[in-house]
Structures are given as structure tokens and as C-alpha cells.
Design a protein around this motif. Structure first.
Motif, PDB file in Angstrom:
ATOM      1  N   SER A 298       0.831  -1.193   0.000  1.00 22.74           N
ATOM      2  CA  SER A 298       0.000   0.000   0.000  1.00 22.74           C
ATOM      3  C   SER A 298       0.871   1.250   0.000  1.00 22.74           C
ATOM      4  O   SER A 298       2.085   1.171   0.160  1.00 22.74           O
ATOM      5  N   VAL A 299       0.228   2.384  -0.186  1.00 19.18           N
ATOM      6  CA  VAL A 299       0.922   3.667  -0.203  1.00 19.18           C
ATOM      7  C   VAL A 299       0.848   4.284   1.186  1.00 19.18           C
ATOM      8  O   VAL A 299      -0.214   4.346   1.797  1.00 19.18           O
ATOM      9  N   GLY A 300       1.995   4.724   1.702  1.00 16.29           N
ATOM     10  CA  GLY A 300       2.013   5.425   2.979  1.00 16.29           C
ATOM     11  C   GLY A 300       1.870   6.920   2.753  1.00 16.29           C
ATOM     12  O   GLY A 300       2.011   7.423   1.629  1.00 16.29           O
ATOM     13  N   SER A 301       1.571   7.639   3.799  1.00 15.10           N
ATOM     14  CA  SER A 301       1.427   9.089   3.660  1.00 15.10           C
ATOM     15  C   SER A 301       1.912   9.790   4.921  1.00 15.10           C
ATOM     16  O   SER A 301       1.916   9.216   6.011  1.00 15.10           O
ATOM     17  N   VAL A 302       2.339  11.038   4.733  1.00 16.81           N
ATOM     18  CA  VAL A 302       2.724  11.895   5.841  1.00 16.81           C
ATOM     19  C   VAL A 302       1.983  13.215   5.666  1.00 16.81           C
ATOM     20  O   VAL A 302       2.027  13.818   4.586  1.00 16.81           O
ATOM     21  N   GLU A 303       1.293  13.637   6.703  1.00 20.12           N
ATOM     22  CA  GLU A 303       0.556  14.899   6.659  1.00 20.12           C
ATOM     23  C   GLU A 303       1.327  15.954   7.439  1.00 20.12           C
ATOM     24  O   GLU A 303       1.688  15.754   8.598  1.00 20.12           O
ATOM     25  N   PHE A 304       1.586  17.089   6.792  1.00 15.34           N
ATOM     26  CA  PHE A 304       2.316  18.182   7.416  1.00 15.34           C
ATOM     27  C   PHE A 304       1.369  19.355   7.675  1.00 15.34           C
ATOM     28  O   PHE A 304       0.605  19.761   6.804  1.00 15.34           O
ATOM     29  N   THR A 305       1.457  19.879   8.885  1.00 15.73           N
ATOM     30  CA  THR A 305       0.756  21.111   9.241  1.00 15.73           C
ATOM     31  C   THR A 305       1.747  22.020   9.954  1.00 15.73           C
ATOM     32  O   THR A 305       2.784  21.568  10.448  1.00 15.73           O
ATOM     33  N   GLY A 306       1.443  23.302   9.990  1.00 21.04           N
ATOM     34  CA  GLY A 306       2.346  24.235  10.655  1.00 21.04           C
ATOM     35  C   GLY A 306       1.603  25.465  11.128  1.00 21.04           C
ATOM     36  O   GLY A 306       0.523  25.791  10.621  1.00 21.04           O
ATOM     37  N   ARG A 307       2.183  26.145  12.092  1.00 25.40           N
ATOM     38  CA  ARG A 307       1.593  27.394  12.585  1.00 25.40           C
ATOM     39  C   ARG A 307       2.697  28.353  13.011  1.00 25.40           C
ATOM     40  O   ARG A 307       3.812  27.928  13.346  1.00 25.40           O
ATOM     41  N   ILE A 308       2.388  29.626  12.980  1.00 28.03           N
ATOM     42  CA  ILE A 308       3.349  30.645  13.374  1.00 28.03           C
ATOM     43  C   ILE A 308       3.427  30.681  14.896  1.00 28.03           C
ATOM     44  O   ILE A 308       2.448  30.981  15.572  1.00 28.03           O
ATOM     45  N   LYS A 309       4.601  30.371  15.428  1.00 32.72           N
ATOM     46  CA  LYS A 309       4.800  30.370  16.880  1.00 32.72           C
ATOM     47  C   LYS A 309       5.149  31.757  17.396  1.00 32.72           C
ATOM     48  O   LYS A 309       4.674  32.185  18.452  1.00 32.72           O
ATOM     49  N   SER A 310       6.014  32.472  16.661  1.00 30.94           N
ATOM     50  CA  SER A 310       6.432  33.794  17.115  1.00 30.94           C
ATOM     51  C   SER A 310       6.855  34.641  15.926  1.00 30.94           C
ATOM     52  O   SER A 310       7.211  34.123  14.862  1.00 30.94           O
ATOM     53  N   LEU A 311       6.801  35.962  16.110  1.00 32.94           N
ATOM     54  CA  LEU A 311       7.185  36.927  15.081  1.00 32.94           C
ATOM     55  C   LEU A 311       8.083  37.989  15.703  1.00 32.94           C
ATOM     56  O   LEU A 311       7.835  38.436  16.837  1.00 32.94           O
ATOM     57  N   ASP A 312       9.111  38.405  14.969  1.00 36.60           N
ATOM     58  CA  ASP A 312      10.001  39.459  15.433  1.00 36.60           C
ATOM     59  C   ASP A 312       9.948  40.602  14.420  1.00 36.60           C
ATOM     60  O   ASP A 312      10.547  40.505  13.343  1.00 36.60           O
ATOM     61  N   PRO A 313       9.241  41.693  14.741  1.00 37.19           N
ATOM     62  CA  PRO A 313       9.095  42.789  13.778  1.00 37.19           C
ATOM     63  C   PRO A 313      10.401  43.508  13.477  1.00 37.19           C
ATOM     64  O   PRO A 313      10.557  44.089  12.399  1.00 37.19           O
ATOM     65  N   GLU A 314      11.352  43.466  14.402  1.00 38.04           N
ATOM     66  CA  GLU A 314      12.617  44.172  14.172  1.00 38.04           C
ATOM     67  C   GLU A 314      13.424  43.518  13.054  1.00 38.04           C
ATOM     68  O   GLU A 314      14.049  44.205  12.233  1.00 38.04           O
ATOM     69  N   THR A 315      13.415  42.185  13.024  1.00 40.60           N
ATOM     70  CA  THR A 315      14.199  41.459  12.022  1.00 40.60           C
ATOM     71  C   THR A 315      13.340  40.871  10.906  1.00 40.60           C
ATOM     72  O   THR A 315      13.865  40.279   9.971  1.00 40.60           O
ATOM     73  N   LYS A 316      12.020  41.022  11.020  1.00 41.29           N
ATOM     74  CA  LYS A 316      11.072  40.425  10.072  1.00 41.29           C
ATOM     75  C   LYS A 316      11.311  38.912   9.946  1.00 41.29           C
ATOM     76  O   LYS A 316      11.406  38.363   8.855  1.00 41.29           O
ATOM     77  N   THR A 317      11.404  38.271  11.088  1.00 40.04           N
ATOM     78  CA  THR A 317      11.602  36.828  11.126  1.00 40.04           C
ATOM     79  C   THR A 317      10.445  36.168  11.857  1.00 40.04           C
ATOM     80  O   THR A 317       9.722  36.808  12.633  1.00 40.04           O
ATOM     81  N   ALA A 318      10.294  34.881  11.618  1.00 41.20           N
ATOM     82  CA  ALA A 318       9.234  34.106  12.260  1.00 41.20           C
ATOM     83  C   ALA A 318       9.763  32.731  12.620  1.00 41.20           C
ATOM     84  O   ALA A 318      10.697  32.218  11.988  1.00 41.20           O
ATOM     85  N   VAL A 319       9.182  32.146  13.653  1.00 50.12           N
ATOM     86  CA  VAL A 319       9.448  30.757  14.009  1.00 50.12           C
ATOM     87  C   VAL A 319       8.166  29.968  13.741  1.00 50.12           C
ATOM     88  O   VAL A 319       7.083  30.355  14.200  1.00 50.12           O
ATOM     89  N   ILE A 320       8.301  28.901  12.987  1.00 50.02           N
ATOM     90  CA  ILE A 320       7.163  28.064  12.608  1.00 50.02           C
ATOM     91  C   ILE A 320       7.295  26.713  13.293  1.00 50.02           C
ATOM     92  O   ILE A 320       8.374  26.100  13.272  1.00 50.02           O
ATOM     93  N   VAL A 321       6.232  26.252  13.902  1.00 51.26           N
ATOM     94  CA  VAL A 321       6.181  24.907  14.477  1.00 51.26           C
ATOM     95  C   VAL A 321       5.561  23.978  13.446  1.00 51.26           C
ATOM     96  O   VAL A 321       4.495  24.274  12.891  1.00 51.26           O
TER      97      VAL A 321
END
Length: 342
Positions: A298-321
Motif C-alpha cells: 500500500s501507499v504510505g502518507s505523511v501529513e504536514f501542518t504548521g503554525r506561526i509560533k512567534s514573530l520578530d518585527p525588528e528582524t522580520k523573522t518568524a518561528v514556525i512549528v
């Protein structure tokens, strides 16, 4: 069962790989196909040029290929005495995009050893410099060295019967013979490139349009045994637990499993595909908590989801979980991506 030698005494062992690894145009495409990453910058010079890259851009986890070549000496002649190695954690730190024609040299170091739940956790550090002498990526790989009753007898013989000719099957010996190698090839301290921190990112997502808690569009990837065999060949990972039922059973697995690095590559592509600019990812870390079983029928599968954990406006960076699930099980215990945004 504990290892029969003091592996902690080897912490700090380091050497430089004997030769550089030249990044090829078609190898980038092969690897992108293997991790199902179809961002145009991995495939088309015009698309890469549109993002101001000098050639095709290698996917995030591409450096695992030269790392595997460079680390072979460490596992075959220095860190011996274990029956099986199981990957647990991986971190990629990106300082400069890797592109076609780069000549990468890897410094290899046994960075740390910890003992948890009866197993040794070994962290290997790969520092990659390019032809300009700058550090382009640093990669940390943590594996559990396992010996004893959890591994069936005769596994080395079983592996030797099925792996490609010319691939060494590490013998379970002591590390005493490596004592004279501790001071091999002293390394320099090249400077970290600043490109990935100073380059203007060309992301499809703007920093101003994001808020903490926003979710990335989910992605489901499918895997077959053919995908695992293809990845094994492209990446140079000869471990038969990813394609041979009998060997997988001897190691205590329920069936053949997907490579941890393959799953990580899929996860990195999930993030960079959303970003629109592969070079906007500056750090990617994954702790593996489970495996992806790929049944032959059979065929296996992997489901990926993500969300924004934090944002830094000074550097315009984000951490994604990032969350990865297969057959209802979480494959990633903890996975994060640090990104820069337009």
C-alpha cells in the motif's frame, strides 16, 4: 546493554574530509525529486535567477549527502562497538544558500555524548565551507548507539548479504584502535557567511500579513517502497531497514520505515514551498518521535501542518512549528523552522 568502551573519551575527535563535494545541477534535481520538492528554484535556472541565485538552489537537507560521505570514516573506524544507530535529532543552520557549482568541504566532529535511558546519544557536527572559505551550513546529527538484547543476533551478517558491494558493515569492536587518530587533520575556524541573514528575501508571504497562531496550508505527501529505494540511491543511505523486510524485522521494527532524513526533507519543502524562497529558511530543527511505516502492498502518507509560533518585527523573522503525522502517529516530536520574510 552498555557499550564496551568509553565513547565519551572520544568527544572532540575531529577531522576534515579528504576531498570536497562539488554540487551538481542534476544532483540538485535528483534530490529535489527524491524529497518531492518541486519549487522552481531547484529545477530552473531562470527561476533561480529570478530570486537572485547564481544557479539552482539545493533543497534545505541536501547537505546530508556530503555529510554522509564525510561521516563514514567516523562510524567505520572511530565510533565502533554499537549494533545499530538510530537517528533522533537533526538541526540545520543555514548561512549561505548552496547552489550549483559550490565545492563543499566538511569538517567532522564528535560534538557530544549523553547517556539517556540506557543508550548513548552521539551528536556529530558537520561544518560546511565553500570555495570562498566561508561557512555555508552547519549540521548537527544526533543518533542513539544501541547494543544488546533489543537487536537480534546475526544482523550484521544479514545486512552484509543484501547491501551493495563496496559498502562497509561496521564491525562491533572496541574503539581502542582509534586512539592515535584523535588529533587527525586539525581544522581552522572559518567565518560564518552572513548571506542568509543579510540577503533581501523574495518570499511570497509578507511579514505584515502574518500574526502569531496563523496556520500554514496543510500538505499530504505519499510514499511508496519505490520512493524509499529512490531516496536511498540518491542520498547514498544504504541502510536496508528502509527497503528490506527481513532486516527491518531483525532490528525490531514492525516493517520497512521511511528514512528520517527523507521525512525531514519533505517537511523542509513544506515550509519553503509556502515561503516561495528556499533561501529564506535560516534554521531547521527536528526531533524524531516515531517512524513512518511503508507497507509493500500500500501507499504510505505523511501529513504536514504548521503554525506561526512567534514573530520578530525588528528582524522580520518568524518561528514556525511543524507537525508531521503518519497513520495517526506524530513523526516529529518537536520541529521548528526559523524564516526571514519580505
Amino acid at each position: 546493554m552498555e557499550a564496551t568502551f568509553d565513547v565519551a573519551a572520544l568527544v572532540g575527535h575531529h577531522y576534515r574530509a579528504d576531498d570536497y563535494y562539488e554540487v551538481g545541477r542534476e544532483k540538485i534535481r535528483e534530490y529535489a525529486r527524491a524529497v518531492q520538492d518541486f519549487h522552481p528554484a531547484h529545477w530552473s535556472e531562470d527561476a533561480a535567477d529570478g530570486l537572485e541565485y547564481a544557479g539552482l538552489v539545493a533543497p534545505t537537507t541536501f547537505v546530508s549527502i556530503p555529510a554522509m560521505l564525510a561521516n563514514r570514516k567516523l562510524f567505520e573506524t572511530v565510533i565502533t562497538g554499537y549494533d545499530v544507530y538510530v537517528q533522533t535529532d537533526q538541526v540545520f543552520e543555514m548561512y549561505k544558500p548552496v547552489v550549483t557549482g559550490d565545492r563543499l568541504v566538511s569538517d567532522v566532529e564528535l560534538a557530544s555524548v549523553r547517556r539517556i535511558a540506557g543508550n548513548d546519544l552521539l551528536t556529530i557536527k558537520n561544518t560546511f565551507t565553500d570555495q570562498s572559505g566561508e561557512v555555508v551550513q552547519v549540521m548537527y546529527t544526533t543518533v542513539a548507539g544501541i547494543t544488546g538484547e533489543s537487536v537480534a543476533a546475526g544482523i550484521s551478517d544479514a545486512i552484509e548479504r543484501v547491501v551493495m558491494h563496496g559498502i562497509e558493515v561496521p564491525a562491533r569492536t572496541t574503539a581502542a584502535a582509534t586512539d592515535t587518530q584523535i588529533a587527525t587533520n586539525p581544522t581552522t575556524n572559518p567565518s560564518l557567511s552572513e548571506v542568509s541573514r543579510t540577503r533581501v528575501p523574495h518570499t511570497a508571504i509578507r511579514f505584515e500579513d502574518l500574526t502569531v497562531g496563523d496556520e500554514l496550508p496543510p500538505r499530504i505527501t505519499q510514499l511508496t517502497r519505490g520512493d524509499l529505494v529512490n531516496y536511498a540511491g540518491v542520498a547514498g543511505d544504504a541502510n536496508p531497514i528502509h527497503w528490506h523486510d527481513d532486516v527491518a524485522t531483525l532490528t525490531g521494527l514492525p516493517d520497512v520505515i521511511a528514512h528520517g532524513m527523507l521525512t525531514m526533507g519533505l517537511g523542509a519543502g513544506f515550509v519553503t514551498g509556502w515561503l516561495g524562497d528556499p533561501g529564506a529558511l535560516t534554521r531547521y530543527g527536528v526531533r524524531l518521535s516515531n517512524y513512518t511505516v511503508i507497507d509493500a502492498r500500500s501507499v504510505g502518507s505523511v501529513e504536514f501542518t504548521g503554525r506561526i509560533k512567534s514573530l520578530d518585527p525588528e528582524t522580520k523573522t518568524a518561528v514556525i512549528v511543524i507537525v508531521a503525522k503518519s497513520a495517526g502517529r506524530k513523526v516529529f516530536g518537536l520541529a521548528t523552522a526559523n524564516v526571514r520574510l519580505a
